[in-house]
Design a protein around this motif. Sequence first.
Motif, PDB file in Angstrom:
ATOM      1  N   ILE A 194      38.790  45.424  47.741  1.00 28.72           N
ATOM      2  CA  ILE A 194      39.049  46.108  46.472  1.00 28.72           C
ATOM      3  C   ILE A 194      39.170  45.055  45.375  1.00 28.72           C
ATOM      4  O   ILE A 194      40.027  44.175  45.442  1.00 28.72           O
ATOM      5  N   HIS A 195      38.301  45.140  44.384  1.00 32.18           N
ATOM      6  CA  HIS A 195      38.313  44.197  43.267  1.00 32.18           C
ATOM      7  C   HIS A 195      38.928  44.888  42.059  1.00 32.18           C
ATOM      8  O   HIS A 195      38.424  45.903  41.578  1.00 32.18           O
ATOM      9  N   ILE A 196      40.044  44.327  41.575  1.00 33.11           N
ATOM     10  CA  ILE A 196      40.775  44.903  40.449  1.00 33.11           C
ATOM     11  C   ILE A 196      40.683  43.950  39.255  1.00 33.11           C
ATOM     12  O   ILE A 196      41.328  42.893  39.244  1.00 33.11           O
ATOM     13  N   PRO A 197      39.886  44.259  38.239  1.00 32.09           N
ATOM     14  CA  PRO A 197      39.817  43.411  37.043  1.00 32.09           C
ATOM     15  C   PRO A 197      41.180  43.351  36.355  1.00 32.09           C
ATOM     16  O   PRO A 197      42.000  44.265  36.471  1.00 32.09           O
ATOM     17  N   GLY A 198      41.421  42.273  35.629  1.00 31.10           N
ATOM     18  CA  GLY A 198      42.699  42.128  34.933  1.00 31.10           C
ATOM     19  C   GLY A 198      42.741  40.858  34.120  1.00 31.10           C
ATOM     20  O   GLY A 198      41.710  40.233  33.845  1.00 31.10           O
ATOM     21  N   LYS A 199      43.945  40.465  33.730  1.00 26.16           N
ATOM     22  CA  LYS A 199      44.139  39.261  32.929  1.00 26.16           C
ATOM     23  C   LYS A 199      44.084  38.029  33.815  1.00 26.16           C
ATOM     24  O   LYS A 199      43.990  38.131  35.045  1.00 26.16           O
ATOM     25  N   LEU A 200      44.165  36.852  33.196  1.00 27.16           N
ATOM     26  CA  LEU A 200      44.132  35.609  33.958  1.00 27.16           C
ATOM     27  C   LEU A 200      45.228  34.666  33.473  1.00 27.16           C
ATOM     28  O   LEU A 200      44.979  33.553  33.007  1.00 27.16           O
ATOM     29  N   TYR A 201      46.483  35.137  33.582  1.00 28.51           N
ATOM     30  CA  TYR A 201      47.611  34.265  33.254  1.00 28.51           C
ATOM     31  C   TYR A 201      47.667  33.110  34.252  1.00 28.51           C
ATOM     32  O   TYR A 201      47.253  33.258  35.404  1.00 28.51           O
ATOM     33  N   PRO A 202      48.195  31.955  33.844  1.00 27.99           N
ATOM     34  CA  PRO A 202      48.435  30.888  34.829  1.00 27.99           C
ATOM     35  C   PRO A 202      49.378  31.384  35.916  1.00 27.99           C
ATOM     36  O   PRO A 202      50.200  32.285  35.679  1.00 27.99           O
TER      37      PRO A 202
ATOM     38  N   ASP B 160      32.760  41.068  32.346  1.00 24.61           N
ATOM     39  CA  ASP B 160      33.119  42.179  31.470  1.00 24.61           C
ATOM     40  C   ASP B 160      33.374  43.467  32.242  1.00 24.61           C
ATOM     41  O   ASP B 160      33.653  44.506  31.646  1.00 24.61           O
ATOM     42  N   ILE B 161      33.288  43.431  33.570  1.00 23.01           N
ATOM     43  CA  ILE B 161      33.553  44.617  34.386  1.00 23.01           C
ATOM     44  C   ILE B 161      35.017  45.034  34.218  1.00 23.01           C
ATOM     45  O   ILE B 161      35.921  44.209  34.302  1.00 23.01           O
ATOM     46  N   ARG B 162      35.238  46.320  33.963  1.00 19.88           N
ATOM     47  CA  ARG B 162      36.601  46.811  33.770  1.00 19.88           C
ATOM     48  C   ARG B 162      37.002  47.861  34.806  1.00 19.88           C
ATOM     49  O   ARG B 162      38.153  48.268  34.880  1.00 19.88           O
ATOM     50  N   ASP B 163      36.054  48.342  35.594  1.00 23.74           N
ATOM     51  CA  ASP B 163      36.346  49.365  36.595  1.00 23.74           C
ATOM     52  C   ASP B 163      36.647  48.725  37.945  1.00 23.74           C
ATOM     53  O   ASP B 163      36.034  47.720  38.318  1.00 23.74           O
ATOM     54  N   ILE B 164      37.565  49.326  38.678  1.00 26.76           N
ATOM     55  CA  ILE B 164      37.875  48.858  40.030  1.00 26.76           C
ATOM     56  C   ILE B 164      36.666  49.084  40.929  1.00 26.76           C
ATOM     57  O   ILE B 164      36.050  50.148  40.907  1.00 26.76           O
ATOM     58  N   GLN B 165      36.319  48.060  41.699  1.00 29.33           N
ATOM     59  CA  GLN B 165      35.191  48.127  42.618  1.00 29.33           C
ATOM     60  C   GLN B 165      35.717  48.142  44.054  1.00 29.33           C
ATOM     61  O   GLN B 165      36.581  47.335  44.405  1.00 29.33           O
TER      62      GLN B 165
END
Length: 268
Positions: A146-154, A210-215
Motif C-alpha cells: 500500500i503506497h500512501i502519498p504524503g509529506k516528507l518531513y525529516p 504528483d500522485i495523490r491517490d493511495i495505490q
Amino acid sequence: MHITNIISQYFGKFAKTKFPSFIQKIINNGYVKFLGLNMSEFRNPKFYKSLNDLFTRELAIAREINKDENVFISPTDSFITQCGTLEKDLLLQIKGMEYSVEDMLTYHCAENFKKLNNGSYMNFYLSPKDYHRYHAPIDFEIKRLIHIPGKLYPVNLKYLNKQIDLFVENERVILECINDNKLFYMVFVGALNVGQMVFTFEPKVETNTDIRDIQIYEYEEKSVKKGDCLGYFKMGSTVVMVWEENSVEINNLLNQSVKFGEKIASKK
C-alpha cells in the motif's frame, strides 16, 4: 505539493546527475568524508557514477545473517529510536509522543487491526551515512503493498521530538506480511531528501511524485527469503515494524545501533 516534497525533488535531481568523473569523484569523496562513512564493505567511492549510486550502494562483501528460522533479523543498518509493546493500538514515535496503528496503516488494513492490538513494534532510523538498502527480516509472503502519498518531513531525532504524527503525515509504503500464519507489517517512511523509495519486486511503485491517490497492489503468491533485498531508500529514512499480539518476543534494543542480519526478535 508540500514544500518538503519540492525540496526533495530538487535534491533528487542533483543526486541522480552523473557529473564528469573528476567532479563526481570530488562530490563522492566529500560526502564520504563529511559524514564519516565506513566504506569497508563497499566499493571505492570513485566507482559510483552519481551521488544516488553512492547512497544506494550494494554490499560488496556478503553480510553474515542469523539463519535461525525462528529469528527475525534487522532489515536495515539503523538506530532503534523506539520499541516495545503496543498499548491497544498505540505506539511511540519517540518517548512521550504517541500515535495509532490505525492512522499509520489507514482503513485499508482495518480487518487486521484487532490482531495488532497489544502487539509489538520497533522503529529503525537510517541516518544519511547508513547503508540504505532494506531486506527481508524472515521468510514471508507479501500479501499487499500500500503506497500512501504524503509529506516528507525529516525523520531525525530533532523532528521526531517536535513533529506530531510524523509517521502518519509522511509518505509511506506499507507491506502486509505473513510468516507461519502470523501477521506483521513493515512500513517504509519517506523523509526530506528521500527522492524515492524503490521496491525491487514492484517497479510500479513511484514515490515523491504528483500522485495523490493511495495505490494498492495485491499478491496471490509473492514469497521472499530472509535476507533478500526488498529495495532501498534514496537517502536516510525510517522503517517501522509491527507484529500481531503474542507472535514475537522482541529484543530490548532501544537507543542501540543494529546491523542488517542481526537478531531483533524471536518467534513465540
